[in-house]
Design a protein around this motif. Structure first.
Motif, PDB file in Angstrom:
ATOM      1  N   SER A  93      -1.921  -3.278  -5.577  1.00 43.39           N
ATOM      2  CA  SER A  93      -2.896  -2.653  -6.477  1.00 43.39           C
ATOM      3  C   SER A  93      -2.282  -2.139  -7.774  1.00 43.39           C
ATOM      4  O   SER A  93      -2.976  -1.546  -8.584  1.00 43.39           O
ATOM      5  N   LYS A  94      -0.982  -2.345  -7.974  1.00 42.68           N
ATOM      6  CA  LYS A  94      -0.347  -1.811  -9.180  1.00 42.68           C
ATOM      7  C   LYS A  94      -0.801  -2.602 -10.412  1.00 42.68           C
ATOM      8  O   LYS A  94      -1.221  -3.744 -10.305  1.00 42.68           O
ATOM      9  N   VAL A  95      -0.695  -1.980 -11.570  1.00 43.50           N
ATOM     10  CA  VAL A  95      -1.024  -2.669 -12.817  1.00 43.50           C
ATOM     11  C   VAL A  95       0.034  -3.738 -13.088  1.00 43.50           C
ATOM     12  O   VAL A  95       1.199  -3.595 -12.699  1.00 43.50           O
ATOM     13  N   ASP A  96      -0.376  -4.817 -13.734  1.00 45.34           N
ATOM     14  CA  ASP A  96       0.527  -5.952 -13.955  1.00 45.34           C
ATOM     15  C   ASP A  96       1.785  -5.603 -14.745  1.00 45.34           C
ATOM     16  O   ASP A  96       2.838  -6.185 -14.524  1.00 45.34           O
ATOM     17  N   TRP A  97       1.689  -4.639 -15.672  1.00 46.82           N
ATOM     18  CA  TRP A  97       2.834  -4.338 -16.532  1.00 46.82           C
ATOM     19  C   TRP A  97       3.884  -3.458 -15.863  1.00 46.82           C
ATOM     20  O   TRP A  97       4.982  -3.305 -16.369  1.00 46.82           O
ATOM     21  N   LEU A  98       3.572  -2.889 -14.699  1.00 48.04           N
ATOM     22  CA  LEU A  98       4.531  -2.028 -14.011  1.00 48.04           C
ATOM     23  C   LEU A  98       5.528  -2.875 -13.244  1.00 48.04           C
ATOM     24  O   LEU A  98       5.171  -3.677 -12.394  1.00 48.04           O
ATOM     25  N   VAL A  99       6.822  -2.702 -13.549  1.00 43.02           N
ATOM     26  CA  VAL A  99       7.891  -3.431 -12.874  1.00 43.02           C
ATOM     27  C   VAL A  99       8.624  -2.456 -11.957  1.00 43.02           C
ATOM     28  O   VAL A  99       9.151  -1.446 -12.418  1.00 43.02           O
ATOM     29  N   LEU A 100       8.648  -2.755 -10.680  1.00 37.88           N
ATOM     30  CA  LEU A 100       9.339  -1.914  -9.702  1.00 37.88           C
ATOM     31  C   LEU A 100      10.657  -2.595  -9.352  1.00 37.88           C
ATOM     32  O   LEU A 100      10.719  -3.471  -8.504  1.00 37.88           O
ATOM     33  N   ASP A 101      11.712  -2.207 -10.053  1.00 41.24           N
ATOM     34  CA  ASP A 101      13.010  -2.853  -9.858  1.00 41.24           C
ATOM     35  C   ASP A 101      14.105  -1.856  -9.478  1.00 41.24           C
ATOM     36  O   ASP A 101      15.256  -2.020  -9.831  1.00 41.24           O
ATOM     37  N   ASP A 102      13.706  -0.817  -8.728  1.00 38.61           N
ATOM     38  CA  ASP A 102      14.667   0.223  -8.347  1.00 38.61           C
ATOM     39  C   ASP A 102      15.323  -0.026  -7.000  1.00 38.61           C
ATOM     40  O   ASP A 102      16.099   0.792  -6.517  1.00 38.61           O
ATOM     41  N   GLY A 103      15.024  -1.155  -6.360  1.00 39.99           N
ATOM     42  CA  GLY A 103      15.646  -1.499  -5.099  1.00 39.99           C
ATOM     43  C   GLY A 103      15.017  -0.863  -3.874  1.00 39.99           C
ATOM     44  O   GLY A 103      15.479  -1.100  -2.752  1.00 39.99           O
ATOM     45  N   LEU A 104      13.988  -0.049  -4.058  1.00 44.38           N
ATOM     46  CA  LEU A 104      13.338   0.577  -2.906  1.00 44.38           C
ATOM     47  C   LEU A 104      12.456  -0.440  -2.188  1.00 44.38           C
ATOM     48  O   LEU A 104      11.955  -1.385  -2.803  1.00 44.38           O
ATOM     49  N   PRO A 105      12.240  -0.246  -0.875  1.00 40.26           N
ATOM     50  CA  PRO A 105      11.348  -1.145  -0.143  1.00 40.26           C
ATOM     51  C   PRO A 105       9.946  -1.124  -0.763  1.00 40.26           C
ATOM     52  O   PRO A 105       9.500  -0.087  -1.259  1.00 40.26           O
ATOM     53  N   GLN A 106       9.284  -2.272  -0.739  1.00 36.30           N
ATOM     54  CA  GLN A 106       7.932  -2.396  -1.283  1.00 36.30           C
ATOM     55  C   GLN A 106       7.013  -2.994  -0.219  1.00 36.30           C
ATOM     56  O   GLN A 106       7.393  -3.913   0.496  1.00 36.30           O
ATOM     57  N   HIS A 107       5.808  -2.445  -0.138  1.00 39.41           N
ATOM     58  CA  HIS A 107       4.806  -2.933   0.806  1.00 39.41           C
ATOM     59  C   HIS A 107       3.511  -3.165   0.046  1.00 39.41           C
ATOM     60  O   HIS A 107       3.021  -2.268  -0.648  1.00 39.41           O
ATOM     61  N   ALA A 108       2.957  -4.368   0.172  1.00 35.90           N
ATOM     62  CA  ALA A 108       1.730  -4.721  -0.538  1.00 35.90           C
ATOM     63  C   ALA A 108       0.577  -3.804  -0.155  1.00 35.90           C
ATOM     64  O   ALA A 108      -0.271  -3.483  -0.980  1.00 35.90           O
ATOM     65  N   GLN A 109       0.546  -3.372   1.092  1.00 38.34           N
ATOM     66  CA  GLN A 109      -0.482  -2.438   1.555  1.00 38.34           C
ATOM     67  C   GLN A 109       0.209  -1.098   1.840  1.00 38.34           C
ATOM     68  O   GLN A 109       1.219  -0.804   1.244  1.00 38.34           O
ATOM     69  N   GLY A 110      -0.313  -0.314   2.750  1.00 37.19           N
ATOM     70  CA  GLY A 110       0.299   0.971   3.094  1.00 37.19           C
ATOM     71  C   GLY A 110       1.544   0.777   3.943  1.00 37.19           C
ATOM     72  O   GLY A 110       2.047  -0.335   4.097  1.00 37.19           O
ATOM     73  N   PHE A 111       2.019   1.873   4.515  1.00 40.03           N
ATOM     74  CA  PHE A 111       3.170   1.802   5.420  1.00 40.03           C
ATOM     75  C   PHE A 111       2.829   0.882   6.581  1.00 40.03           C
ATOM     76  O   PHE A 111       1.735   0.980   7.141  1.00 40.03           O
ATOM     77  N   PRO A 112       3.740   0.022   6.984  1.00 40.45           N
ATOM     78  CA  PRO A 112       3.484  -0.774   8.186  1.00 40.45           C
ATOM     79  C   PRO A 112       3.355   0.143   9.400  1.00 40.45           C
ATOM     80  O   PRO A 112       4.019   1.180   9.474  1.00 40.45           O
ATOM     81  N   ALA A 113       2.495  -0.235  10.327  1.00 37.73           N
ATOM     82  CA  ALA A 113       2.344   0.558  11.556  1.00 37.73           C
ATOM     83  C   ALA A 113       3.646   0.484  12.350  1.00 37.73           C
ATOM     84  O   ALA A 113       4.315  -0.544  12.337  1.00 37.73           O
ATOM     85  N   PRO A 114       4.015   1.562  12.998  1.00 44.48           N
ATOM     86  CA  PRO A 114       5.230   1.539  13.822  1.00 44.48           C
ATOM     87  C   PRO A 114       5.092   0.498  14.934  1.00 44.48           C
ATOM     88  O   PRO A 114       3.992   0.246  15.430  1.00 44.48           O
ATOM     89  N   ALA A 115       6.199  -0.067  15.335  1.00 43.55           N
ATOM     90  CA  ALA A 115       6.202  -1.035  16.436  1.00 43.55           C
ATOM     91  C   ALA A 115       5.818  -0.318  17.725  1.00 43.55           C
ATOM     92  O   ALA A 115       6.217   0.827  17.935  1.00 43.55           O
ATOM     93  N   PRO A 116       5.044  -0.967  18.574  1.00 44.87           N
ATOM     94  CA  PRO A 116       4.674  -0.325  19.855  1.00 44.87           C
ATOM     95  C   PRO A 116       5.926  -0.042  20.691  1.00 44.87           C
ATOM     96  O   PRO A 116       6.893  -0.798  20.659  1.00 44.87           O
ATOM     97  N   ALA A 117       5.883   1.043  21.427  1.00 49.73           N
ATOM     98  CA  ALA A 117       7.008   1.408  22.302  1.00 49.73           C
ATOM     99  C   ALA A 117       7.125   0.388  23.418  1.00 49.73           C
ATOM    100  O   ALA A 117       6.126  -0.104  23.938  1.00 49.73           O
ATOM    101  N   ALA A 118       8.358   0.072  23.763  1.00 52.43           N
ATOM    102  CA  ALA A 118       8.596  -0.943  24.812  1.00 52.43           C
ATOM    103  C   ALA A 118       8.397  -0.372  26.184  1.00 52.43           C
ATOM    104  O   ALA A 118       8.456   0.748  26.478  1.00 52.43           O
TER     105      ALA A 118
END
Length: 87
Positions: free
Chosen positions: A62-87
């Motif tokens: 959802s970011k604006v096209d002109w914003l460049v995120l090049d700081d090396g931090l993880p990026q997720h197209a949506q929100g935080f991924p759900a935690p993996a289910p406990a084994a």
């Protein structure tokens, strides 16, 4: 970071509580139900926005096209991924 003053919250989705100022309605932060201790802060609500550093970028689809995120931090197209289910 400390939360001072009064907030109220509502469940905006199955995974997320949103906290807001009950006087003016300003969104303050979001709290994932399934990621205890993690919050997403609305920077404009902080007295000193430079006091915290981001650790991840979410909703990059959802970011604006002109914003460049090049700081090396993880990026997720949506929100935080759900935690993996406990084994």
């Amino acid at each position: 970071m400390a939360i001072t003053g009064r907030t109220q919250r509502y469940r905006s989705s199955e995974r997320l509580w949103r906290h807001f100022c009950p006087d003016c309605g300003t969104l303050m932060f979001a709290e994932p139900v399934d990621l205890p201790g993690r919050v997403s802060v609305t920077l404009a609500t902080l007295d000193d926005p430079d006091a915290i550093r981001p650790t991840v970028h979410i909703w990059t689809s959802s970011k604006v096209d002109w914003l460049v995120l090049d700081d090396g931090l993880p990026q997720h197209a949506q929100g935080f991924p759900a935690p993996a289910p406990a084994a």
